[in-house]
Enzyme design. Structure first.
Site, PDB file in Angstrom:
ATOM      1  CE  LYS A 279      -3.733  -1.981   2.865  1.00 37.97           C
ATOM      2  NZ  LYS A 279      -4.881  -1.738   1.968  1.00 37.97           N
ATOM      3  CD  GLU A 351      -5.559  -8.132   3.389  1.00 42.24           C
ATOM      4  OE1 GLU A 351      -6.275  -7.663   4.290  1.00 42.24           O
ATOM      5  OE2 GLU A 351      -5.329  -7.518   2.333  1.00 42.24           O
ATOM      6  NE  ARG A 353     -11.032  -9.818  -1.844  1.00 40.90           N
ATOM      7  CZ  ARG A 353     -11.419  -8.889  -2.716  1.00 40.90           C
ATOM      8  NH1 ARG A 353     -11.765  -9.233  -3.953  1.00 40.90           N
ATOM      9  NH2 ARG A 353     -11.460  -7.628  -2.370  1.00 40.90           N
TER      10      ARG A 353
END
Length: 508
Positions: A279, A351, A353
């Site tokens: 990110k 991640e 899910r």
């Protein structure tokens, strides 16, 4: 960890002087023609003089406005507090959420005072419950890592609710419920507010054990060795990049005469860097909150146990830290999930899910009546519904009662569809499905992915299921409002408790 002090709640029927306090709180609404002083226990003369002075005092009745005035001799308090309840209509009583927010706002803003009397309009038990709940939520503070309390104000510790129904026999259980709800929500907030240096998979599992002490629940923890051995490929795939290895925690409340059986699955990413698909640095600190779903389902089950509801409830906490390293999953890796399905990881920042899929399969194997998963799953939720409204998707038989429960609890949720045309976008060239698909409508695409892992019940049909995306409402980066403080909010605990209560009511 999670060291919250609970507020003491009580009621008073008549003379305010019988409950000496630091402040007496009365309500003001925004009427069509200006501020309106709401029903209160002041003498007619004092109330009339105060009503005539509202505009001069700058009192508008707007939600969250708190104005302190010198106390009146008749109140037995040094301070008289006017709290805004927002817009009102002539002849229309305040709803529970308006009372809850006004009570919570006043208690939150009066930190530093020990005891307050809440003299808001309470026509019945439901109104008292809302005021009590607001006070319990408003009295929260998170100071665990402060080396000194210089400049900090202790939250209100005693709230007395002035009400004409103080003699009602139901009030005792009403106040007990409000106290338990406040405890559950505030414990959720404190878990979310923990720094990632202190809350990681192993310590989160320990916290679940600690919070469960004294309650009729069973806690089971899968460490990395057991997860690997039993094939929890989603949780291991996400967590293996961190030196702090993943955990799966099962918290089971199973009363003897349960009339329903629900499974709650929560996303517990204790910190999310995005993994190899890292990110941007800006705002990454907020990713300590990516475990809010697991905190919610944990404390919901503990609240149900505390209330003694005849509902079997099992929380599955899917806990991992998503870090980049030489051991981390890569884009294009294929993971074999618990239960055997394979997933191509196209983006390691999708991640949540992956860990949730393992939890949903595990929950399905116990054939509950319904599965509800809670997760800070997608940034797309914020785009679609903003910072305060959670999205709910899934089986109508679960989402409709959840929406009704949220409305009763005073929480904002909104049902969203699961369009069938989104499923093909999850097709993979090398595995059963990919972990990302259609970018537009990403909140719904993520839910469609999760639906692939919901198992069948004993009747051979897919288990009724709902997904709640709390990416926005779980963490408040703005200014405090109502009973909501900065950072962790504890959202959806109240909704899930209300949902379970409705299940019980439906069987009576």
């Amino acid at each position: 960890m999670v060291k919250n002090t609970e507020i003491n709640l009580s009621t008073l029927a008549r003379d305010l002087k019988k409950a000496p306090s630091d402040a007496v709180i009365i309500g003001v609404g925004q009427g069509p023609d200006g501020p309106v002083l709401l029903d209160n226990p002041l003498t007619a003369k004092s109330a009339e003089a105060l009503a005539d002075s509202l505009k001069v005092l700058g009192v508008t009745g707007a939600a969250d406005q708190v104005v302190r005035l010198p106390g009146l001799p008749e109140t037995g308090a040094g301070v008289l507090v006017l709290v805004g309840v927002g817009k009102i209509a002539p002849g229309v009583p305040l709803d529970g959420e308006a009372l809850r927010r006004a009570s919570g706002s006043a208690v939150r803003q009066l930190a530093g005072l020990a005891t307050v009397v809440l003299a808001l309009p309470t026509a019945g038990i439901a109104d008292v419950a809302a005021v009590a709940e607001g006070a319990a939520l408003g009295s929260y503070a998170f100071t665990e890592y402060r080396s000194t309390k210089d400049g900090l104000k202790d939250p209100v510790r005693h709230a007395v609710i002035h009400t004409e129904v103080a003699a009602d026999k139901e009030l005792r259980s009403t106040l007990m419920r409000a106290q338990l709800i406040g405890k559950a929500v505030n414990a959720t907030r404190s878990l979310v507010n923990q720094p990632p240096s202190h809350l990681y998979p192993e310590s989160f599992a320990d916290a679940a054990k600690e919070l469960s002490k004294g309650l009729p629940v069973k806690v089971t923890v899968w460490d990395e060795k057991r997860l690997e051995k039993e094939g929890f490929g989603g949780i291991m795939g996400v967590g293996k990049g961190s030196s702090r290895q993943p955990r799966l925690v099962k918290v089971e409340y199973s009363p003897a005469k349960a009339t329903a059986n629900i499974a709650l699955v929560g996303k517990g990413i204790t910190f999310d860097t995005g993994g190899i698909s890292i990110k941007p640095a800006l705002g990454m600190g907020d990713m300590k909150s990516d475990m809010a779903g697991a905190a919610v389902v944990l404390n919901t089950v503990l609240a149900l146990a505390g209330l003694g509801l005849p509902v079997k409830a099992t929380a599955w906490l899917c806990i991992a830290e998503n870090m980049p390293s030489g051991a981390a999953s890569r884009p294009a890796d294929v993971l074999t999930m618990f239960g055997g399905k394979t997933v191509e990881v196209l983006n390691t920042d999708a991640e949540g899910r992956l860990v949730m899929a393992d939890g949903i399969v595990a929950a399905s194997q116990e054939h509950p009546d319904a599965i509800i998963d809670v997760a800070t799953l997608t940034g797309a939720q914020l785009i679609a519904l903003g910072n305060r409204t959670a999205g709910i998707m899934g089986s109508d038989s679960v989402t409709a009662p959840l929406k009704a429960a949220a409305d009763r609890a005073g929480e904002l949720v909104w049902p969203m569809p699961l369009p069938e045309e989104l499923r093909p976008s999850l097709d993979s060239q090398v595995a059963d499905l990919a972990n990302i698909g259609e970018r537009h409508g990403g909140m719904m695409t993520a839910a469609v992915f999760l639906r692939e892992f919901v198992g069948k019940g004993k009747d051979g049909e897919q288990i009724p299921w709902a997904h709640i995306d709390i990416a926005g409402p779980s963490f408040n980066n703005g200014t405090p409002y109502g009973y909501t403080h900065k950072q962790g909010t504890g959202c959806t605990v109240r909704t899930l408790v209300a949902y379970a209560e409705d299940l019980v009511a439906a069987t009576v």
